[in-house]
Motif scaffolding. Structure first.
Motif, short mmCIF file in Angstrom:
data_model
loop_
_atom_site.label_atom_id
_atom_site.label_comp_id
_atom_site.label_asym_id
_atom_site.label_seq_id
_atom_site.Cartn_x
_atom_site.Cartn_y
_atom_site.Cartn_z
N VAL A 224 3.99 3.03 4.48
CA VAL A 224 5.06 3.65 3.32
C VAL A 224 6.35 3.64 4.10
CG1 VAL A 224 5.33 6.39 2.71
CG2 VAL A 224 3.47 5.83 3.02
N GLY A 225 7.12 3.49 2.27
CA GLY A 225 8.38 3.58 2.35
C GLY A 225 9.48 3.40 1.11
N SER A 226 10.32 2.99 1.78
CA SER A 226 11.16 2.21 0.38
C SER A 226 10.61 0.60 -0.56
CB SER A 226 12.28 1.39 0.02
OG SER A 226 12.58 0.77 1.25
N THR A 227 10.72 0.79 -1.78
CA THR A 227 9.96 -0.54 -2.62
C THR A 227 10.73 -1.83 -2.07
OG1 THR A 227 9.21 0.84 -4.00
CG2 THR A 227 9.84 -1.69 -4.88
N PRO A 228 11.38 -2.66 -1.85
CA PRO A 228 11.62 -4.27 -1.31
C PRO A 228 10.62 -3.85 0.50
CG PRO A 228 13.62 -2.12 -1.53
CD PRO A 228 12.49 -1.17 -1.47
N ILE A 229 10.56 -3.47 1.07
CA ILE A 229 10.56 -3.26 2.59
C ILE A 229 8.19 -3.32 2.15
CG2 ILE A 229 9.72 -2.63 5.28
CD1 ILE A 229 12.68 -3.46 4.23
N ALA A 230 8.25 -2.09 1.61
CA ALA A 230 6.55 -2.33 0.91
C ALA A 230 6.47 -3.97 0.50
CB ALA A 230 6.54 -1.45 -0.06
N GLN A 231 6.40 -4.57 -1.05
CA GLN A 231 6.63 -5.55 -1.23
C GLN A 231 7.20 -6.78 0.16
OE1 GLN A 231 9.34 -5.88 -4.32
NE2 GLN A 231 7.68 -6.95 -5.78
N TYR A 232 7.81 -6.54 1.10
CA TYR A 232 8.02 -7.64 1.65
C TYR A 232 6.96 -7.13 2.59
CZ TYR A 232 9.27 -9.08 6.52
OH TYR A 232 9.09 -9.80 7.99
N ILE A 233 6.47 -6.11 2.64
CA ILE A 233 4.88 -6.08 4.06
C ILE A 233 3.23 -5.91 3.47
CG2 ILE A 233 3.78 -4.06 5.20
CD1 ILE A 233 6.56 -3.62 6.47
N TYR A 234 3.78 -6.05 2.37
CA TYR A 234 2.27 -6.10 1.31
C TYR A 234 2.25 -7.75 1.38
CZ TYR A 234 -1.23 -6.15 -1.96
OH TYR A 234 -3.02 -6.42 -2.35
N SER A 235 2.77 -8.16 1.20
CA SER A 235 3.26 -9.82 1.20
C SER A 235 2.74 -11.10 2.02
CB SER A 235 4.72 -10.95 0.73
OG SER A 235 5.22 -10.18 -0.41
N ARG A 236 3.98 -10.52 3.16
CA ARG A 236 3.19 -10.76 5.05
C ARG A 236 2.14 -10.77 5.66
NH1 ARG A 236 8.24 -12.10 9.16
NH2 ARG A 236 7.41 -12.60 10.82
N ALA A 237 1.10 -9.72 4.95
CA ALA A 237 0.60 -8.84 5.72
C ALA A 237 -0.84 -9.52 4.84
CB ALA A 237 0.35 -7.21 6.08
N THR A 238 -0.96 -9.78 3.69
CA THR A 238 -1.95 -10.51 2.80
C THR A 238 -2.12 -11.98 3.74
OG1 THR A 238 -0.54 -10.16 0.90
CG2 THR A 238 -2.54 -8.56 1.23
N ALA A 239 -0.79 -12.28 3.66
CA ALA A 239 -0.26 -13.66 3.29
C ALA A 239 -1.25 -13.93 4.62
CB ALA A 239 0.60 -14.29 3.59
N ASN A 240 -1.12 -12.90 5.69
CA ASN A 240 -1.84 -13.42 7.01
C ASN A 240 -3.52 -13.05 7.41
OD1 ASN A 240 -0.12 -14.42 8.10
ND2 ASN A 240 1.42 -12.99 9.17
N GLY A 241 -3.54 -12.16 6.32
CA GLY A 241 -4.74 -12.59 6.26
C GLY A 241 -5.73 -11.04 6.22
N LYS A 242 -4.43 -10.11 6.15
CA LYS A 242 -4.54 -8.67 6.84
C LYS A 242 -5.27 -7.42 5.54
CE LYS A 242 -1.58 -8.62 10.75
NZ LYS A 242 -2.56 -9.28 11.26
N ARG A 243 -5.76 -6.73 5.56
CA ARG A 243 -5.62 -5.53 4.28
C ARG A 243 -4.21 -4.90 4.36
NH1 ARG A 243 -11.31 -2.06 4.29
NH2 ARG A 243 -12.35 -4.19 4.52
N ALA A 244 -3.75 -4.84 3.18
CA ALA A 244 -2.75 -3.19 3.24
C ALA A 244 -2.48 -2.29 2.18
CB ALA A 244 -1.61 -4.47 3.35
N GLN A 245 -2.59 -0.92 2.64
CA GLN A 245 -1.43 -0.55 1.15
C GLN A 245 -0.66 -0.49 1.86
OE1 GLN A 245 -3.57 3.17 3.35
NE2 GLN A 245 -4.56 2.56 1.47
N CYS A 246 0.46 -0.34 0.57
CA CYS A 246 1.77 -0.06 1.19
C CYS A 246 2.38 0.72 -0.06
CB CYS A 246 2.73 -1.36 0.79
SG CYS A 246 2.46 -2.68 2.56
N PHE A 247 2.93 2.14 0.04
CA PHE A 247 3.81 2.65 -1.10
C PHE A 247 5.24 2.72 -0.46
CE2 PHE A 247 -0.74 4.05 0.06
CZ PHE A 247 -1.68 3.51 -0.76
N GLY A 248 4.94 2.95 -2.34
CA GLY A 248 7.28 2.04 -1.90
C GLY A 248 7.49 3.34 -2.17
#
Ligand code: NAD
Length: 498
Positions: A224-248
């Motif tokens: 949970v945090g700001s949108t640019p960081i949420a988007q960054y975390i979502y892309s990198r976590a999912t590219a690494n095969g993880k589940r991610a839920q990122c609220f912006g």
């Protein structure tokens, strides 16, 4: 001066790498202490510790697991006053508001006590001849949460509660701006009987976050945090095969219909716009009165109320709101007010010049109110995250509805009206995840789920409620056949239920 390292394996552990940051007290601008900015090695230590502890916790029956949560709820209630004061001093919000922050977190822990029920699978008896099918939910293993400064108790608890009740080990990376309460929460869980290593806290910034995103043993990340960081975390976590839920981030509108009860509307706007100095992802930052007469009445009533807001230090329980979280946040918000004037909006209440007597180094500003804001202005498009409310006038209901629908963010929205038909139409057609009808901050109660749409959330499962258990567990489906069949010989055609 308090020095915070990490909390790993039930103990306070010094950080490696040598980096740290001051923890400030926004109400007077003094330094309260230092927090470690952890390294990749620190994170790895926490993961290994969590990985070793998790299988025994997952094997503990769910009723016994949730008894720890019950005890934790008791311990927090006993410590409510001192926790709320710590929270208010590190964050800046007032003590009564800090208690609300803690309470909304506890409500999700209360719902997580239902884990034995939430984790039940399905069963079909006789899906085929002698065949039963059943599903079960199993924990993921080691999971992590990365949380923002603005709710340092509530948001960590929204993640810790369901994740550990489901049998996972949880690694929390709280905001480096107010880490004191998350660290105390971890200690209290251990006091409540949580096995060491099931909740570890690693403090830090991008370096630790990137280590979490790349660690092969972390299976899911709740951010949970700001949108640019949420988007960054979502892309990198999912590219690494993880589940991610990122609220912006958010830009929450409140539509005011001509038939709305104006006293109720103004009260709601004042609380939702300026509470916690506007540093809430569900704060109302845009008021949309429908029709000129509604707009004129609204602005006329809002002006004295905004001028009369009581700003005070976090320890003043009678204050409406306290300081902003950092000096940089204060400068950013004031910068947005300057920008709004340049863009041509009409600043009808100017709180930029406010200073708090006796607390001149605190990060205070008064409430600001803009009228005649338009949808092409940056002060409308971007999240300000401060005590600034914009009025954008709409001629018709359809014009008002278009605003939240076309906005980049879609976290919360509200309509104030006495007309049930308008309210129903609005709830059905608005492109926003959480809707209030005569309720300005529609944060869903803990047994429903919380999540925005569009640029306010990345991932497909919401926070808390049943979604949290789906997020922190994986489904296994078993098809079993007893007692005969296999011995009749091999089958080469795919089995069907015909
Ligand atoms: P933030 O994005 O600056 O920080 C959030 C977390 O990300 C922190 O733990 C921080 O250490 C980490 N982080 C910051 N920069 C990073 C980077 N470059 N790389 C990796 N990690 C980084 O947010 P904030 O200022 O702490 O919180 C305010 C924001 O959070 C607002 O935008 C608000 O709307 C949003 N918010 C959203 C919700 C929601 O549920 N949608 C709830 C609360 C807050």
């Amino acid at each position: 001066m308090q020095e915070l390292g990490h909390f790993i394996g039930g103990e306070h552990v010094a950080a490696t790498g040598g980096r740290s940051q001051d923890v400030m007290q926004p109400m007077d601008g003094t330094v309260r202490g230092k927090v470690a900015l952890g390294s990749k090695d620190d994170l790895r230590k926490a993961v290994e510790n969590a990985k070793a502890a998790q299988p025994a916790w997952a094997a503990t029956n769910p009723q016994r697991r949730v008894r720890v949560l019950m005890k934790f709820l008791d311990l927090v209630q006993q410590e409510m006053d001192s926790l709320a004061e710590l929270l208010a001093r590190e964050h800046g919000k007032t003590i009564p508001d800090a208690k609300g922050d803690i309470q909304r977190g506890l409500e999700v822990v209360e719902v997580s006590i239902g884990a034995p029920h939430m984790m039940k699978g399905e069963f079909t008896d006789g899906a085929g001849p002698g065949i039963d099918v059943y599903s079960m939910r199993q924990p993921l293993g080691v999971v992590a949460g990365i949380t923002p400064f603005n709710f340092p108790a509530m948001i960590p608890l929204w993640k810790i509660g369901p994740a550990i009740a489901a049998g996972n080990a949880f690694i929390l990376k709280p905001s480096e701006r107010d880490p004191g309460v998350p660290m105390r929460i971890a200690e209290l869980f251990v006091e409540a009987g949580l096995p060491k290593g099931i909740l570890n806290v690693v403090n830090g910034d991008k370096e630790v976050v990137d280590a979490i995103l790349d660690d092969p043993d972390i299976k899911a990340i709740g951010f949970v945090g700001s949108t640019p960081i949420a988007q960054y975390i979502y892309s990198r976590a999912t590219a690494n095969g993880k589940r991610a839920q990122c609220f912006g981030g958010a830009k929450n509108h409140m539509i005011i219909m001509p038939d709305a009860d104006m006293d109720q509307t103004v009260d709601a706007l004042i609380g939702a716009g300026y509470g916690s100095a506007g540093e809430r992802c569900m704060a109302v930052s845009v008021a949309v009165p429908v029709g000129k007469e509604t707009a004129d009445r609204l602005v006329e009533r809002l002006i004295p109320r905004v001028e009369g807001l009581k700003v005070g230090p976090s320890t003043d329980a009678s204050a409406d709101f306290g300081p902003l979280v950092t000096k940089q946040a204060l400068e950013r918000v004031k910068g947005y007010v300057d920008l709004g004037i340049k863009e041509g909006a009409k600043l009808v209440v100017d709180g930029r010049g406010f200073t708090m007597q006796g607390y001149e180094d605190g990060y205070y500003m008064g409430g600001c109110l803009f009228d005649n804001v338009t949808s092409d202005m940056r002060i409308y498009k971007e999240e300000i995250f401060g005590p600034v409310l914009s009025v954008i006038r709409a001629n018709t209901y359809e014009e008002a509805l278009k605003l939240p629908n076309e906005h980049e963010y879609g976290n919360g929205v509200a309509i104030f009206t006495r007309d049930g038909d308008a309210a129903r139409d609005f709830a059905a057609r608005v492109e926003v995840g959480m809707v209030g009808v005569n309720v300005p901050i529609p944060v869903p109660i803990a047994y429903y789920t919380f999540g925005g749409w569009k640029g306010s959330a990345f991932g497909d499962l919401n926070q808390h409620g049943p979604d949290a258990f789906r997020f922190y567990t994986k489904t296994k489906t078993v098809t079993s056949r007893w007692p005969s069949g296999v011995k009749d010989g091999a089958e080469f055609v795919i089995p069907t239920m015909n």
